[in-house]
Design a protein around this motif. Sequence first.
Motif, PDB file in Angstrom:
ATOM      1  N   ILE A 357      18.237  67.772 -20.149  1.00 53.21           N
ATOM      2  CA  ILE A 357      18.945  66.670 -19.521  1.00 53.21           C
ATOM      3  C   ILE A 357      19.241  65.567 -20.529  1.00 53.21           C
ATOM      4  N   HIS A 358      20.483  65.091 -20.514  1.00 51.44           N
ATOM      5  CA  HIS A 358      20.888  63.958 -21.353  1.00 51.44           C
ATOM      6  C   HIS A 358      21.845  63.101 -20.524  1.00 51.44           C
ATOM      7  N   HIS A 359      21.294  62.141 -19.802  1.00 55.81           N
ATOM      8  CA  HIS A 359      22.125  61.308 -18.918  1.00 55.81           C
ATOM      9  C   HIS A 359      21.509  59.927 -18.840  1.00 55.81           C
ATOM     10  N   VAL A 360      22.379  58.919 -18.720  1.00 53.95           N
ATOM     11  CA  VAL A 360      21.919  57.528 -18.741  1.00 53.95           C
ATOM     12  C   VAL A 360      21.027  57.222 -17.547  1.00 53.95           C
ATOM     13  N   GLY A 412      23.733  54.212  -9.538  1.00 57.57           N
ATOM     14  CA  GLY A 412      23.184  54.872 -10.721  1.00 57.57           C
ATOM     15  C   GLY A 412      22.319  56.072 -10.352  1.00 57.57           C
ATOM     16  N   ILE A 413      21.473  55.909  -9.317  1.00 58.64           N
ATOM     17  CA  ILE A 413      20.638  57.035  -8.872  1.00 58.64           C
ATOM     18  C   ILE A 413      21.514  58.189  -8.396  1.00 58.64           C
ATOM     19  N   ALA A 414      22.570  57.850  -7.624  1.00 59.23           N
ATOM     20  CA  ALA A 414      23.470  58.886  -7.118  1.00 59.23           C
ATOM     21  C   ALA A 414      24.140  59.640  -8.258  1.00 59.23           C
ATOM     22  N   LYS A 415      24.563  58.924  -9.286  1.00 58.73           N
ATOM     23  CA  LYS A 415      25.193  59.586 -10.431  1.00 58.73           C
ATOM     24  C   LYS A 415      24.199  60.476 -11.167  1.00 58.73           C
ATOM     25  N   GLY A 416      22.941  60.040 -11.256  1.00 61.31           N
ATOM     26  CA  GLY A 416      21.928  60.864 -11.907  1.00 61.31           C
ATOM     27  C   GLY A 416      21.683  62.153 -11.137  1.00 61.31           C
ATOM     28  N   ILE A 417      21.585  62.064  -9.807  1.00 61.74           N
ATOM     29  CA  ILE A 417      21.365  63.266  -8.991  1.00 61.74           C
ATOM     30  C   ILE A 417      22.582  64.185  -9.072  1.00 61.74           C
ATOM     31  N   GLU A 418      23.788  63.610  -9.037  1.00 60.84           N
ATOM     32  CA  GLU A 418      25.005  64.429  -9.117  1.00 60.84           C
ATOM     33  C   GLU A 418      25.067  65.160 -10.449  1.00 60.84           C
ATOM     34  N   LEU A 420      22.405  66.174 -12.145  1.00 56.44           N
ATOM     35  CA  LEU A 420      21.443  67.272 -12.039  1.00 56.44           C
ATOM     36  C   LEU A 420      22.036  68.450 -11.267  1.00 56.44           C
ATOM     37  N   HIS A 421      22.833  68.142 -10.249  1.00 54.72           N
ATOM     38  CA  HIS A 421      23.401  69.196  -9.408  1.00 54.72           C
ATOM     39  C   HIS A 421      24.606  69.881 -10.048  1.00 54.72           C
ATOM     40  N   GLN A 422      25.423  69.126 -10.796  1.00 53.29           N
ATOM     41  CA  GLN A 422      26.684  69.687 -11.288  1.00 53.29           C
ATOM     42  C   GLN A 422      26.883  69.580 -12.795  1.00 53.29           C
ATOM     43  N   GLY A 423      26.182  68.665 -13.471  1.00 54.16           N
ATOM     44  CA  GLY A 423      26.466  68.401 -14.875  1.00 54.16           C
ATOM     45  C   GLY A 423      25.717  69.264 -15.857  1.00 54.16           C
ATOM     46  N   CYS A 424      24.627  69.901 -15.422  1.00 50.40           N
ATOM     47  CA  CYS A 424      23.828  70.730 -16.332  1.00 50.40           C
ATOM     48  C   CYS A 424      24.322  72.172 -16.309  1.00 50.40           C
ATOM     49  N   GLU A 425      23.899  72.928 -17.313  1.00 51.04           N
ATOM     50  CA  GLU A 425      24.271  74.338 -17.373  1.00 51.04           C
ATOM     51  C   GLU A 425      23.728  75.078 -16.164  1.00 51.04           C
ATOM     52  N   GLN A 426      22.515  74.753 -15.751  1.00 52.36           N
ATOM     53  CA  GLN A 426      21.956  75.264 -14.515  1.00 52.36           C
ATOM     54  C   GLN A 426      21.692  74.098 -13.574  1.00 52.36           C
ATOM     55  N   ARG A 427      21.900  74.323 -12.273  1.00 51.58           N
ATOM     56  CA  ARG A 427      21.648  73.267 -11.298  1.00 51.58           C
ATOM     57  C   ARG A 427      20.151  72.992 -11.240  1.00 51.58           C
ATOM     58  N   ILE A 428      19.786  71.710 -11.241  1.00 53.31           N
ATOM     59  CA  ILE A 428      18.389  71.288 -11.172  1.00 53.31           C
ATOM     60  C   ILE A 428      18.173  70.566  -9.844  1.00 53.31           C
ATOM     61  N   LEU A 429      17.282  71.092  -9.004  1.00 58.25           N
ATOM     62  CA  LEU A 429      16.911  70.459  -7.741  1.00 58.25           C
ATOM     63  C   LEU A 429      15.597  69.713  -7.958  1.00 58.25           C
ATOM     64  N   PHE A 444      17.561  46.949 -15.770  1.00 56.46           N
ATOM     65  CA  PHE A 444      17.433  47.471 -14.408  1.00 56.46           C
ATOM     66  C   PHE A 444      18.369  48.651 -14.161  1.00 56.46           C
ATOM     67  N   THR A 445      18.674  49.397 -15.224  1.00 56.67           N
ATOM     68  CA  THR A 445      19.395  50.659 -15.059  1.00 56.67           C
ATOM     69  C   THR A 445      18.409  51.701 -14.543  1.00 56.67           C
ATOM     70  N   PRO A 446      18.722  52.376 -13.421  1.00 55.78           N
ATOM     71  CA  PRO A 446      17.758  53.326 -12.849  1.00 55.78           C
ATOM     72  C   PRO A 446      17.707  54.630 -13.635  1.00 55.78           C
ATOM     73  N   LYS A 447      16.509  55.191 -13.730  1.00 57.40           N
ATOM     74  CA  LYS A 447      16.285  56.460 -14.429  1.00 57.40           C
ATOM     75  C   LYS A 447      15.429  57.359 -13.532  1.00 57.40           C
ATOM     76  N   ILE A 448      15.942  58.526 -13.176  1.00 58.39           N
ATOM     77  CA  ILE A 448      15.195  59.475 -12.362  1.00 58.39           C
ATOM     78  C   ILE A 448      14.119  60.116 -13.242  1.00 58.39           C
ATOM     79  N   SER A 449      12.876  60.182 -12.730  1.00 59.68           N
ATOM     80  CA  SER A 449      11.775  60.732 -13.515  1.00 59.68           C
ATOM     81  C   SER A 449      10.963  61.703 -12.671  1.00 59.68           C
ATOM     82  N   ASP A 450       9.911  62.257 -13.272  1.00 60.04           N
ATOM     83  CA  ASP A 450       8.936  63.135 -12.623  1.00 60.04           C
ATOM     84  C   ASP A 450       9.595  64.389 -12.055  1.00 60.04           C
ATOM     85  N   PHE A 451       9.776  65.382 -12.915  1.00 57.61           N
ATOM     86  CA  PHE A 451      10.399  66.647 -12.530  1.00 57.61           C
ATOM     87  C   PHE A 451       9.357  67.747 -12.318  1.00 57.61           C
ATOM     88  N   GLY A 452       8.132  67.343 -11.946  1.00 63.85           N
ATOM     89  CA  GLY A 452       7.071  68.326 -11.776  1.00 63.85           C
ATOM     90  C   GLY A 452       7.320  69.313 -10.647  1.00 63.85           C
TER      91      GLY A 452
END
Length: 618
Positions: A357-360, A412-418, A420-429, A444-452
């Motif tokens: 993942i490489h996204h703001v 920002g959170i919505a763009k990060g999730i989108e 993960l769903h469409q921008g990566c080579e494989q979809r990440i849920l 205060f730019t949001p960053k999605i974390s914890d992909f455990g």
Amino acid sequence: MLSTGLCKHCNATISFLFAFLLVPNVADAEAAHDMCKVTKCNRHGPPVRFPFWLKDKQSPHCGFPHPGFELACTKYGKTVLHLPWSVEMFVEDIDYKTQSIFVSDPEGCLNRQLPHLDLNFSASPFNGFFGLPDSYTLFNCAKDPREDYLYYGNCAGYINGFQIRAVSPSSMGDQYSLIKCRKVVDISAVPFELINTPNLNLSWSKPICFSCEEEGKSCRLKNNTQGQTECYGNPKNGHPYTKLKRIVAGVIPTSFLLALIVIALYKLYHLHKTKEESQLKIEEFLEDYRSLKPSRYSYTDIKRITNQFKEKLGEGGYGTVFKGRLSTDVLVAVKVLNNFKGNGEEFINEVGSMSRIHHVNVARLVGFCADGYKRALVYEYLPNESLEKFIFSAKGEGHFLGWDKLQDIALGIAKGIEYLHQGCEQRILHFDIKPHNILLDHNFTPKISDFGLAKLCSKEQSAVSMTAARGTMGYIAPEVLSRNFGNVSYKSDVYSFGMLLLEMVGGRKNIDVTVENTSQVYFPEWVYNHLDKGEELGIRIEDERQSLVARKLSIVGLWCIQWFPVDRPSMKAVIQMLEGEANSLTMPPNPFASTDHMKLGGSKYKKPVGTELAIIAE
């Protein structure tokens, strides 16, 4: 006044012309010396001078006429020596008095070069002084506690997770120690010193310059000779400007002209110094940037980065987070995982997902540690911690961010999730979207974390199979708990995002039994009823514009938490709604109208058409 000004201007012009005419004379007198002055690949590298010369920085005549004395610089500022048979070594130091050069393998593993290294150096001007040779076999081995009788190679790293070992025939007797080893190559006629040292010490006998070095003078070839050398120059123990002053005094005896030239040369030196410092600053930045790519660290590295776990940032069910420092300007957050939690699946998910993942709007994984049973994850440091701190803060703490900032964070959170769903080579849920897992940087730019709990799947497929529910109660989509609501897919993250949006609007948990009004216990239903009746929400709202923002976030959140996945929008549609006007949004169907009849197997439950999705095996 005017004539005085003109005279001053004339004097300055005449002074400049004198300096302009005289500096070339000095340059001509010392042209050969300047071309062959001592040079380095970087300020910490070994100085390069006769008999060596630096490719692309010096002329070949500055060195001894043998190809073995040619050095080069890498793009990262390392000095390189090329030995016969295409063997490349990093130059660590050059001792001109003893005529010795110390080199190392670029990958910190001299043993891998030994099969290709001509230890007789027949095609090289260098010699090595070693003991009696022996034969060795290189193995890739897992770590064995019984290591006393094995000769270890000097490899600094690992190859495919295994350590390189060099074993002599005399230590082959204990076959058990080599059961988990894989043979790499046999090496014959290798001195023992080369097996246990990270560096190679070589010397040269010609040309002879050590006498010049002892006198503090420079060394060079005599004119019209093939190998004879001579010493020249004054002893190199004065101030850098002393020699320059002597040269200028020999050409121009007057002190006035001497001062002009010194000033001119000083300005040129200062300009060169400024450019050099700028270049070094760029190189240091690039080194820091390289360190931000996901790297594997040892547990010793983790302790060094965190200063022995000095500053604790927080603690959760799966580990403790500490503040760390990679360099002067690069701060990190290190999550040390609990060894007794899980079977390592969360660690594998985290590293496997975040390294892609490489996204703001997604937290960056800087590196990881898997040293035996010790595991840690190294993230970029985000000083404002999690969103939970700001939307669930107690009254009077003053942590409310304001509706404009909340809208920016939601987008920002919505763009990060989108992504993960469409921008990566494989979809990440993600499967665990909640305020605690949304971190905020200094802006205060949001960053999605914890992909455990994350799962990867193909973008061509629409659903994933799951053996057990995953996520945090209150944010888990209905279909994750029961397949009667539909198949699990990327729409499950949409549901979690909707619950997060409604908590951002209310500034509280969606289920809150502490509120005085029992109709507000389940906040999403309370919000829907107010909006459906055209009533104002009245939550921390001061003007009409803020009311529109709150209304928009609420409507988008209610669209996202529809019971059936087919009724929820994609994250791309969510982004369009958040970027649009609140008045253009329509109210979604009431997701709470039939909650009393939603019991599994209830007669009032009807599965909507079109929810059959292809299943992907885990």
